[in-house]
Motif scaffolding. Sequence first.
Motif, PDB file in Angstrom:
ATOM      1  N   ALA A  53       0.812  -1.228   0.000  1.00 16.37           N
ATOM      2  CA  ALA A  53       0.000   0.000   0.000  1.00 16.37           C
ATOM      3  C   ALA A  53       0.839   1.268   0.000  1.00 16.37           C
ATOM      4  N   SER A  54       2.162   1.134  -0.061  1.00 18.49           N
ATOM      5  CA  SER A  54       3.042   2.295   0.024  1.00 18.49           C
ATOM      6  C   SER A  54       2.893   3.184  -1.204  1.00 18.49           C
ATOM      7  N   SER A  55       2.977   4.499  -0.989  1.00 16.07           N
ATOM      8  CA  SER A  55       2.864   5.437  -2.107  1.00 16.07           C
ATOM      9  C   SER A  55       4.056   5.334  -3.055  1.00 16.07           C
ATOM     10  N   SER A  56       5.192   4.845  -2.571  1.00 15.24           N
ATOM     11  CA  SER A  56       6.365   4.579  -3.421  1.00 15.24           C
ATOM     12  C   SER A  56       6.864   3.182  -3.119  1.00 15.24           C
ATOM     13  N   ALA A  57       6.872   2.319  -4.133  1.00 18.80           N
ATOM     14  CA  ALA A  57       7.358   0.953  -3.934  1.00 18.80           C
ATOM     15  C   ALA A  57       8.850   0.965  -3.624  1.00 18.80           C
ATOM     16  N   ALA A  85      13.682  12.061  -5.195  1.00 12.47           N
ATOM     17  CA  ALA A  85      13.617  13.488  -4.861  1.00 12.47           C
ATOM     18  C   ALA A  85      12.204  14.043  -4.883  1.00 12.47           C
ATOM     19  N   ASP A  86      11.353  13.514  -5.766  1.00 15.07           N
ATOM     20  CA  ASP A  86      10.007  14.074  -5.891  1.00 15.07           C
ATOM     21  C   ASP A  86       8.912  13.101  -5.460  1.00 15.07           C
ATOM     22  N   SER A  87       9.250  12.130  -4.622  1.00  5.65           N
ATOM     23  CA  SER A  87       8.241  11.176  -4.157  1.00  5.65           C
ATOM     24  C   SER A  87       7.294  11.852  -3.174  1.00  5.65           C
ATOM     25  N   PRO A  88       6.088  11.306  -2.967  1.00  8.41           N
ATOM     26  CA  PRO A  88       5.186  11.872  -1.954  1.00  8.41           C
ATOM     27  C   PRO A  88       5.827  11.940  -0.576  1.00  8.41           C
ATOM     28  N   SER A  89       6.622  10.940  -0.219  1.00  9.74           N
ATOM     29  CA  SER A  89       7.273  10.934   1.091  1.00  9.74           C
ATOM     30  C   SER A  89       8.307  12.045   1.215  1.00  9.74           C
ATOM     31  N   ARG A 117       8.554  14.838  -0.543  1.00 10.20           N
ATOM     32  CA  ARG A 117       7.885  16.143  -0.538  1.00 10.20           C
ATOM     33  C   ARG A 117       7.261  16.427   0.828  1.00 10.20           C
ATOM     34  N   ALA A 118       6.665  15.408   1.438  1.00 10.38           N
ATOM     35  CA  ALA A 118       6.058  15.587   2.759  1.00 10.38           C
ATOM     36  C   ALA A 118       7.117  15.905   3.810  1.00 10.38           C
ATOM     37  N   LEU A 119       8.284  15.259   3.714  1.00 17.95           N
ATOM     38  CA  LEU A 119       9.369  15.542   4.660  1.00 17.95           C
ATOM     39  C   LEU A 119       9.775  17.007   4.588  1.00 17.95           C
ATOM     40  N   HIS A 120       9.938  17.538   3.383  1.00 18.33           N
ATOM     41  CA  HIS A 120      10.289  18.956   3.244  1.00 18.33           C
ATOM     42  C   HIS A 120       9.178  19.856   3.794  1.00 18.33           C
ATOM     43  N   ASP A 121       7.926  19.475   3.580  1.00 18.82           N
ATOM     44  CA  ASP A 121       6.807  20.262   4.114  1.00 18.82           C
ATOM     45  C   ASP A 121       6.829  20.299   5.633  1.00 18.82           C
ATOM     46  N   VAL A 122       7.058  19.149   6.243  1.00 17.55           N
ATOM     47  CA  VAL A 122       7.079  19.065   7.706  1.00 17.55           C
ATOM     48  C   VAL A 122       8.227  19.902   8.267  1.00 17.55           C
ATOM     49  N   LEU A 123       9.388  19.821   7.641  1.00 15.66           N
ATOM     50  CA  LEU A 123      10.533  20.614   8.097  1.00 15.66           C
ATOM     51  C   LEU A 123      10.266  22.108   7.937  1.00 15.66           C
ATOM     52  N   ALA A 124       9.674  22.508   6.806  1.00 11.53           N
ATOM     53  CA  ALA A 124       9.383  23.926   6.575  1.00 11.53           C
ATOM     54  C   ALA A 124       8.417  24.460   7.630  1.00 11.53           C
ATOM     55  N   ALA A 125       7.425  23.660   8.000  1.00 10.57           N
ATOM     56  CA  ALA A 125       6.469  24.089   9.029  1.00 10.57           C
ATOM     57  C   ALA A 125       7.152  24.274  10.379  1.00 10.57           C
ATOM     58  N   ARG A 126       8.281  23.593  10.572  1.00 10.31           N
ATOM     59  CA  ARG A 126       9.040  23.701  11.817  1.00 10.31           C
ATOM     60  C   ARG A 126      10.221  24.671  11.680  1.00 10.31           C
ATOM     61  N   LYS A 127      10.240  25.387  10.546  1.00 15.41           N
ATOM     62  CA  LYS A 127      11.291  26.376  10.274  1.00 15.41           C
ATOM     63  C   LYS A 127      12.687  25.732  10.254  1.00 15.41           C
ATOM     64  N   ALA A 138      14.717   6.594 -21.863  1.00 16.75           N
ATOM     65  CA  ALA A 138      14.794   8.051 -21.981  1.00 16.75           C
ATOM     66  C   ALA A 138      14.451   8.787 -20.693  1.00 16.75           C
ATOM     67  N   ASP A 139      13.692   8.150 -19.796  1.00 18.65           N
ATOM     68  CA  ASP A 139      13.256   8.838 -18.582  1.00 18.65           C
ATOM     69  C   ASP A 139      14.338   8.776 -17.509  1.00 18.65           C
ATOM     70  N   ARG A 140      14.251   9.687 -16.529  1.00 17.48           N
ATOM     71  CA  ARG A 140      15.237   9.753 -15.457  1.00 17.48           C
ATOM     72  C   ARG A 140      14.551   9.842 -14.100  1.00 17.48           C
ATOM     73  N   LEU A 141      15.125   9.140 -13.142  1.00 17.11           N
ATOM     74  CA  LEU A 141      14.627   9.155 -11.767  1.00 17.11           C
ATOM     75  C   LEU A 141      15.559  10.013 -10.928  1.00 17.11           C
ATOM     76  N   PRO A 142      15.080  11.147 -10.377  1.00 14.87           N
ATOM     77  CA  PRO A 142      15.945  11.998  -9.555  1.00 14.87           C
ATOM     78  C   PRO A 142      16.143  11.400  -8.157  1.00 14.87           C
ATOM     79  N   ILE A 143      17.386  11.226  -7.773  1.00 15.77           N
ATOM     80  CA  ILE A 143      17.736  10.635  -6.480  1.00 15.77           C
ATOM     81  C   ILE A 143      18.466  11.675  -5.644  1.00 15.77           C
ATOM     82  N   VAL A 144      18.157  11.717  -4.350  1.00 12.50           N
ATOM     83  CA  VAL A 144      18.761  12.718  -3.481  1.00 12.50           C
ATOM     84  C   VAL A 144      19.086  12.092  -2.123  1.00 12.50           C
ATOM     85  N   SER A 145      20.134  12.588  -1.503  1.00 18.23           N
ATOM     86  CA  SER A 145      20.478  12.223  -0.125  1.00 18.23           C
ATOM     87  C   SER A 145      20.422  13.481   0.728  1.00 18.23           C
TER      88      SER A 145
END
Length: 385
Positions: free
Chosen positions: A35-39, A144-148, A150-160, A343-350
């Motif tokens: 059921a995960s939003s990203s396998a 980099a652009d997974s729902p998880s 993006r949510a992590l960045h949102d949570v951090l931004a709300a906490r400044k 041709a497609d690319r998956l953006p990966i970030v640490s």
Amino acid sequence: MARGDDTDGALRIELTAGLTVPAAADVAWDDLAAASSSANIFYEPWLARAAAVLPEAGGPMVLMAWIDAPAAPPRLAGLLVLQRRAGWGGRIGVAVQNWDQRARALGEPLVRAGYEHAFWQAALDFLGQRRRMGHYLRLSALIADSPSTRALHDVLAARKRHATVTRSFERALLCGGSSSAEYIGANIRKKVLKEQRRLRNRLEEQGGLVFDQLAPAAAIDPWIDELFRLEMSGWKGREGVAAAADVATERCFRAVLRAAHERRRLDFRRLSVGGRTIALLANIEAGDTAFQLKIAYDEDYAAFSPGVLIEMDYLDYALDTRRLARVDSCARPNHPMIDRIWADRLPIVSLAVPFDRWSSRLACAAIDTLRKLRDKRARPVATDC
């Protein structure tokens, strides 16, 4: 505790030492993976336990976020396998990080769709209150652009607060939604296709070109043995990165392939000429997503591009037969073979993620400074030549 995005139930965090969990939690772990939003097959229980034999895999912990909704059986909202290790570059304290070992190509947590914000709120609160866990949270190989993410960045931004990017790159990705003919017509040059047809014809002249797939009820060990033999005979063997290069790695990948086959989630295909295997490709599926685990080819046939030929055969299967939404190549960036046909690319970030305390913010600020210095030194110097 944190509220779920789409439920009134609260999230309860539980941390277990090791990968062994009670039977009920094991069932919930499998349910969450589906059921995960990203396998992410690499944090599913059966694959994680197979990888536990690797020497660098020591000390894993399982962080589980439970949904304790009234009058409903408990379910997992999210799960992340963690470990404690030396911080960024081995210089910045001790970090708690998502579990990293050589069999893992993706570090995404398993998070139930709709619970991404609630998971990170609860997980960051829990880890931040346990100073002995680490000075900060290190997360490697995220989408980099997974729902998880993006949510992590949102949570951090709300906490400044914000996460420091320590690495970013892109790797080849095959996206579904079109037929193989449409995909090939839009993304692969006619000159390349003409060359592939020429190579296939030349192989046919050597005694018959056969593409086949391991049947669900067939014995897998002979296929694994051949895969490992081909790897060891080529550049992976020479550089010591083949699956059979050491006992622990061979044991790990053999267990992963066997387990995936037992679960009917392994797509194992072979290219042979005159009865001789010249390429093998192993993919593991998770719903409408697949991950390329292993590819090997016979270097005596390198002039015929057997890796490209078996990948093109798989492209037809993935898009036309299985109709997969995406296939992650799990390849290094700028791969000379797969980048030419996918041709497609998956953006990966640490990321380095600070907890809500001054020492953690200071550690992440130091990481950011060191990263910028490293990037500056690596940047080529312009000349007037």
